[in-house]
Motif scaffolding. Structure first.
Motif, short mmCIF file in Angstrom:
data_model
loop_
_atom_site.label_atom_id
_atom_site.label_comp_id
_atom_site.label_asym_id
_atom_site.label_seq_id
_atom_site.Cartn_x
_atom_site.Cartn_y
_atom_site.Cartn_z
N ALA A 133 0.85 -1.19 0.00
CA ALA A 133 0.00 0.00 0.00
C ALA A 133 0.89 1.24 0.00
O ALA A 133 1.98 1.24 0.56
N GLU A 188 -4.39 4.63 2.87
CA GLU A 188 -3.46 3.68 2.27
C GLU A 188 -4.07 3.22 0.96
O GLU A 188 -5.18 2.69 0.95
N LEU A 229 -4.16 0.91 -2.29
CA LEU A 229 -3.79 -0.35 -2.94
C LEU A 229 -4.20 -0.24 -4.40
O LEU A 229 -4.97 0.66 -4.77
#
Length: 165
Positions: free
Chosen positions: A8, A105, A107
């Protein structure tokens, strides 16, 4: 074959006058009050912020994209960012922002491209995305820095002319 693990990326989501931007957290130097800016005569640079014995150019993504109703931040905050380009004499730029900072975060499957409402493409926006249902812009930092560097070059040339006269 094993699936490839992608870590991430820790990011900031920062509010602008209209919309929000997503930036990698590691680019942030500091969030400061930017209410007292030295005036700038150059389009694209709103002013100059005195920070840690340096003059930092302050830009507004809305001003660069020439949004008609781009207003100044009521709170007068500037997010000072480390530059990503190797432009001599430009280690930092400041982005005019509102409010505080939120972290996220990211991804590979966190962001969804959002083309709705993006009628006129701004050359300083790399992508328009949705992150957690929030419309965000990913700024094209190299393009912004190149524009600021061009302004700085003009400033240097004007100063040299003034000195030689």
């Amino acid at each position: 074959m094993k699936p490839r693990y992608e870590p991430a990326i820790k990011c900031l989501i920062v509010r602008l006058h209209k919309g929000s931007v997503i930036l990698p957290l590691n680019l942030m130097a500091e969030l400061v009050a930017g209410s007292e800016l030295a005036a700038s005569m150059h389009p694209g640079v709103e002013g100059w912020l005195h920070w840690r014995n340096r003059q930092i150019p302050v830009v507004s993504l809305e001003s660069l994209c020439m949004e008609e109703d781009a207003g100044e931040s009521d709170e007068g905050k500037c997010l000072i960012l480390h530059t990503v380009s190797a432009v001599p004499g430009l280690p930092f730029v400041a982005l005019r922002v509102q409010g505080g900072l939120n972290t996220l975060e990211i991804l590979p499957d966190t962001l969804r491209d959002d083309h709705g409402g993006n009628v006129q493409r701004c050359p300083y926006v790399a992508r328009q995305v949705r992150a957690s249902h929030l419309l965000c812009f990913i700024p094209d930092l190299p393009a912004i820095e190149a524009a600021v560097a061009e302004v700085l070059q003009l400033t240097v040339e004007q100063q040299e002319l003034a000195i030689s006269e």
